[in-house]
Design an enzyme around this catalytic site. Sequence first.
Site, PDB file in Angstrom:
ATOM      1  N   TYR A  91       8.478 -11.436  -1.780  1.00 21.46           N
ATOM      2  CA  TYR A  91       8.128 -10.729  -0.547  1.00 21.46           C
ATOM      3  C   TYR A  91       9.020 -11.214   0.582  1.00 21.46           C
ATOM      4  O   TYR A  91       8.884 -12.346   1.051  1.00 21.46           O
ATOM      5  CB  TYR A  91       6.658 -10.948  -0.179  1.00 21.46           C
ATOM      6  CG  TYR A  91       5.659 -10.501  -1.212  1.00 21.46           C
ATOM      7  CD1 TYR A  91       5.980  -9.573  -2.194  1.00 21.46           C
ATOM      8  CD2 TYR A  91       4.359 -11.008  -1.212  1.00 21.46           C
ATOM      9  CE1 TYR A  91       5.055  -9.174  -3.154  1.00 21.46           C
ATOM     10  CE2 TYR A  91       3.424 -10.611  -2.159  1.00 21.46           C
ATOM     11  CZ  TYR A  91       3.780  -9.701  -3.124  1.00 21.46           C
ATOM     12  OH  TYR A  91       2.853  -9.314  -4.071  1.00 21.46           O
TER      13      TYR A  91
ATOM     14  N   HIS B  74       4.689 -12.933 -11.888  1.00 22.14           N
ATOM     15  CA  HIS B  74       4.602 -11.669 -11.154  1.00 22.14           C
ATOM     16  C   HIS B  74       4.685 -10.449 -12.068  1.00 22.14           C
ATOM     17  O   HIS B  74       4.002  -9.451 -11.858  1.00 22.14           O
ATOM     18  CB  HIS B  74       5.715 -11.612 -10.102  1.00 22.14           C
ATOM     19  CG  HIS B  74       5.355 -10.820  -8.892  1.00 22.14           C
ATOM     20  ND1 HIS B  74       5.885 -11.061  -7.652  1.00 22.14           N
ATOM     21  CD2 HIS B  74       4.493  -9.787  -8.716  1.00 22.14           C
ATOM     22  CE1 HIS B  74       5.385 -10.209  -6.776  1.00 22.14           C
ATOM     23  NE2 HIS B  74       4.541  -9.426  -7.403  1.00 22.14           N
TER      24      HIS B  74
ATOM     25  N   LEU C  90      -7.059  -0.362  -1.708  1.00 25.99           N
ATOM     26  CA  LEU C  90      -7.216   0.848  -0.899  1.00 25.99           C
ATOM     27  C   LEU C  90      -6.174   1.897  -1.283  1.00 25.99           C
ATOM     28  O   LEU C  90      -5.770   2.725  -0.461  1.00 25.99           O
ATOM     29  CB  LEU C  90      -7.119   0.506   0.593  1.00 25.99           C
ATOM     30  CG  LEU C  90      -8.199  -0.443   1.108  1.00 25.99           C
ATOM     31  CD1 LEU C  90      -8.012  -0.740   2.586  1.00 25.99           C
ATOM     32  CD2 LEU C  90      -9.587   0.129   0.856  1.00 25.99           C
ATOM     33  N   GLY C  91      -5.741   1.850  -2.540  1.00 24.35           N
ATOM     34  CA  GLY C  91      -4.767   2.838  -2.991  1.00 24.35           C
ATOM     35  C   GLY C  91      -3.475   2.771  -2.210  1.00 24.35           C
ATOM     36  O   GLY C  91      -2.876   3.798  -1.890  1.00 24.35           O
TER      37      GLY C  91
ATOM     38  N   GLY D  37      -3.112   2.011   0.789  1.00 24.76           N
ATOM     39  CA  GLY D  37      -3.339   2.568   2.123  1.00 24.76           C
ATOM     40  C   GLY D  37      -3.944   3.946   2.127  1.00 24.76           C
ATOM     41  O   GLY D  37      -4.531   4.363   3.133  1.00 24.76           O
TER      42      GLY D  37
ATOM     43  N   GLY E 138      -7.718   6.631   4.577  1.00 21.91           N
ATOM     44  CA  GLY E 138      -7.758   7.950   5.199  1.00 21.91           C
ATOM     45  C   GLY E 138      -7.045   8.046   6.520  1.00 21.91           C
ATOM     46  O   GLY E 138      -7.320   8.953   7.315  1.00 21.91           O
TER      47      GLY E 138
END
Length: 329
Positions: free
Chosen positions: A55, A120, A202-203, A205, A209
């Site tokens: 990252y 990873h 949360l998929g 993002g 929604g």
Amino acid sequence: MGARKLGGLQVSELGFGCMSISGNYGPAMDKAQGIRVIRDAFERGITFFDTAEVYGPYANEELVGEALAPVRDQVTIATKFGFKIDGTNGLDSRPERIRRVVEESLKRLKTDRIDLYYQHRVDLTVPIEDVAGTIKDLIEQGKVLHFGLSEPSARTIRRAHTVQPVAAIQTEYSLMERSVERNGVLQACEELGIGFVPWGPLGQGFLAGKLPLDLQAGLDGTQDLRKTFTRFSREVMQANQPILDFLKTFGERKGATRAQIALAWLAAQKPWIVSIPGTTKLDHSRENLSSINVNLTPKDLQEIEAALAVLTAHGGRMDAKQMDQIGKD
């Protein structure tokens, strides 16, 4: 904030994924603001923080190390090895490389031990037994406390576990990505007493929604991985709107947001599941944290299952090259 067990490792019942602070889902944050988001999560009860050498690369470990240095003995830090940091996104889990990069991660994280060290991605050129044996040596040396695997197959989990007990498996899992329920990974975790850490709860993002339908049109592919993910094309996002509509209606009855319902649903699946939602925004972090106060009854869970049974989650979770690196043995 309650606690949960990942194998023999106890962590807060909700974790924090630090990746997006250093990019990948948009441009990297200002360092000071990134530290503020991480420390705010800690002050509100989260003690489980997830990062990786890739990252940034490297920048996220450095940020996490600085942010958590004042409270190091009160938190659990998970990081990862296994990607080549050469622009190719190739894999390298040779024992000699693991022994080298663990020292580099320890330095960046400003610590003398890594609480949870994940491979990873599974490197098919290196037997998983050799990887597990190397981590076992590092555990004996006190440099690593617990071993984890990210995106392995059930067979790989079982092979690794015979050499060095695995504390946690990390794989994408959410209301719209449920392959671990079918491919034997969750079953292996339950049988072997291994914890499970959903990334992308949360998929990536979507389930919050708050993303525009034309998201991909405005993304910079060098800063946001979702530029090439079919899940985020306008057509697929439109096709998945019924999932968001259901979560909105259901959440309104429970006094919760879509994101809070999605996170509460994951927590209700198994007592050894600990999600790591990530964000760059304080209000989103606090919204996610409040999911621990959402109580889903057995009837609620049945209603969610019934609704999802007639809804289809469209689109792939990653692009073809990335998908080719997961679940292999």
